[in-house]
Design a protein around this motif. Structure first.
Motif, PDB file in Angstrom:
ATOM      1  N   LEU A   1      43.891  36.594  29.280  1.00 44.33           N
ATOM      2  CA  LEU A   1      44.164  35.181  29.110  1.00 44.33           C
ATOM      3  C   LEU A   1      43.084  34.495  28.277  1.00 44.33           C
ATOM      4  CD1 LEU A   1      45.262  34.363  32.761  1.00 44.33           C
ATOM      5  CD2 LEU A   1      46.721  34.771  30.793  1.00 44.33           C
ATOM      6  N   SER A   2      41.860  34.937  28.426  1.00 44.61           N
ATOM      7  CA  SER A   2      40.746  34.256  27.769  1.00 44.61           C
ATOM      8  C   SER A   2      40.315  34.924  26.469  1.00 44.61           C
ATOM      9  CB  SER A   2      39.556  34.161  28.723  1.00 44.61           C
ATOM     10  OG  SER A   2      39.159  35.451  29.124  1.00 44.61           O
TER      11      SER A   2
ATOM     12  N   ALA B   1      36.243  41.139  40.241  1.00 43.45           N
ATOM     13  CA  ALA B   1      36.296  39.683  40.113  1.00 43.45           C
ATOM     14  C   ALA B   1      37.703  39.289  39.696  1.00 43.45           C
ATOM     15  CB  ALA B   1      35.285  39.207  39.070  1.00 43.45           C
ATOM     16  N   THR B   2      38.318  38.405  40.459  1.00 36.11           N
ATOM     17  CA  THR B   2      39.649  37.921  40.116  1.00 36.11           C
ATOM     18  C   THR B   2      39.926  36.630  40.885  1.00 36.11           C
ATOM     19  OG1 THR B   2      41.996  38.473  39.937  1.00 36.11           O
ATOM     20  CG2 THR B   2      40.848  39.248  41.912  1.00 36.11           C
TER      21      THR B   2
ATOM     22  N   THR C   1      31.100  34.051  44.092  1.00 44.87           N
ATOM     23  CA  THR C   1      31.706  33.334  42.988  1.00 44.87           C
ATOM     24  C   THR C   1      31.374  34.065  41.704  1.00 44.87           C
ATOM     25  OG1 THR C   1      31.460  31.247  44.169  1.00 44.87           O
ATOM     26  CG2 THR C   1      31.792  31.113  41.792  1.00 44.87           C
ATOM     27  N   TYR C   2      32.303  34.117  40.827  1.00 48.93           N
ATOM     28  CA  TYR C   2      32.167  34.825  39.561  1.00 48.93           C
ATOM     29  C   TYR C   2      31.835  33.816  38.468  1.00 48.93           C
ATOM     30  CZ  TYR C   2      33.798  37.706  35.615  1.00 48.93           C
ATOM     31  OH  TYR C   2      33.912  38.419  34.443  1.00 48.93           O
ATOM     32  N   TYR C   3      30.766  34.042  37.741  1.00 45.39           N
ATOM     33  CA  TYR C   3      30.386  33.208  36.616  1.00 45.39           C
ATOM     34  C   TYR C   3      30.469  34.041  35.353  1.00 45.39           C
ATOM     35  CZ  TYR C   3      28.451  29.938  39.978  1.00 45.39           C
ATOM     36  OH  TYR C   3      28.288  29.062  41.008  1.00 45.39           O
ATOM     37  N   ARG C   4      30.773  33.391  34.258  1.00 45.02           N
ATOM     38  CA  ARG C   4      30.742  34.094  32.986  1.00 45.02           C
ATOM     39  C   ARG C   4      30.390  33.105  31.886  1.00 45.02           C
ATOM     40  NH1 ARG C   4      36.912  35.056  31.035  1.00 45.02           N
ATOM     41  NH2 ARG C   4      37.152  32.930  30.381  1.00 45.02           N
TER      42      ARG C   4
END
Length: 155
Positions: A28-29, A119-120, A137-140
């Motif tokens: 998606l990204s 991570a989802t 929590t997932y950070y990117r």
């Protein structure tokens, strides 16, 4: 579909076309491009710390999973990470995702991984049903060039 119709196995080079099609449904990204895929796919197949699995139904790839085992300092050794897990639209809720994760778990155990993480934001009920717990929590931060950005024209 019966369980006899489903085959989970290691991916092979011959699966590239169908897996690439699934990546385009998955992402998606970032818009997957064929040239980088064609470089990465054989390298991943040859990487002993990576596992690419496919879920085939009727001889066609309908799902895939890409995961890794790597050493850590904090977890007293190896951990496993599911990087990508995808089931083709129209083949969800038929046991493919479960079969892929169970096969990955078996492989991770043989590699002495202490745990498996991913991570989802999608399908929390699915992962909870397989005894996965929410753990953070997932950070990117995107650091790729603009041509890989969402909506960029395909190369």
């Amino acid at each position: 579909m019966t369980s006899d119709d489903l085959l989970v196995r290691r991916a092979e080079q011959k699966d590239a076309e169908e897996i690439f099609g699934l990546t385009r449904e998955f992402a998606l990204s970032v818009r997957p491009r064929r040239e980088p895929f064609d470089v990465s796919f054989p390298a991943l197949l040859a990487n002993p710390d990576a596992l690419v699995l496919v879920a085939a139904v009727g001889g066609h790839v309908r799902g895939y999973l890409l995961g890794f085992v790597h050493l850590t300092l904090f977890a007293n050794g190896h951990v496993a990470w599911v990087e990508e897990a995808m089931t083709q639209h129209g083949f969800r809720r038929r046991g493919l995702g479960r079969a892929l994760l169970e096969e990955f778990e078996t492989w991770a155990r043989t590699r002495d991984a202490g745990y498996i993480a991913l991570a989802t934001r999608r399908a929390p009920e699915f992962y909870q049903a397989l005894s996965y717990e929410s753990a953070g929590t997932y950070y990117r931060k995107t650091i790729r060039p603009a041509e890989d950005a969402p909506g960029a024209p395909p190369a």
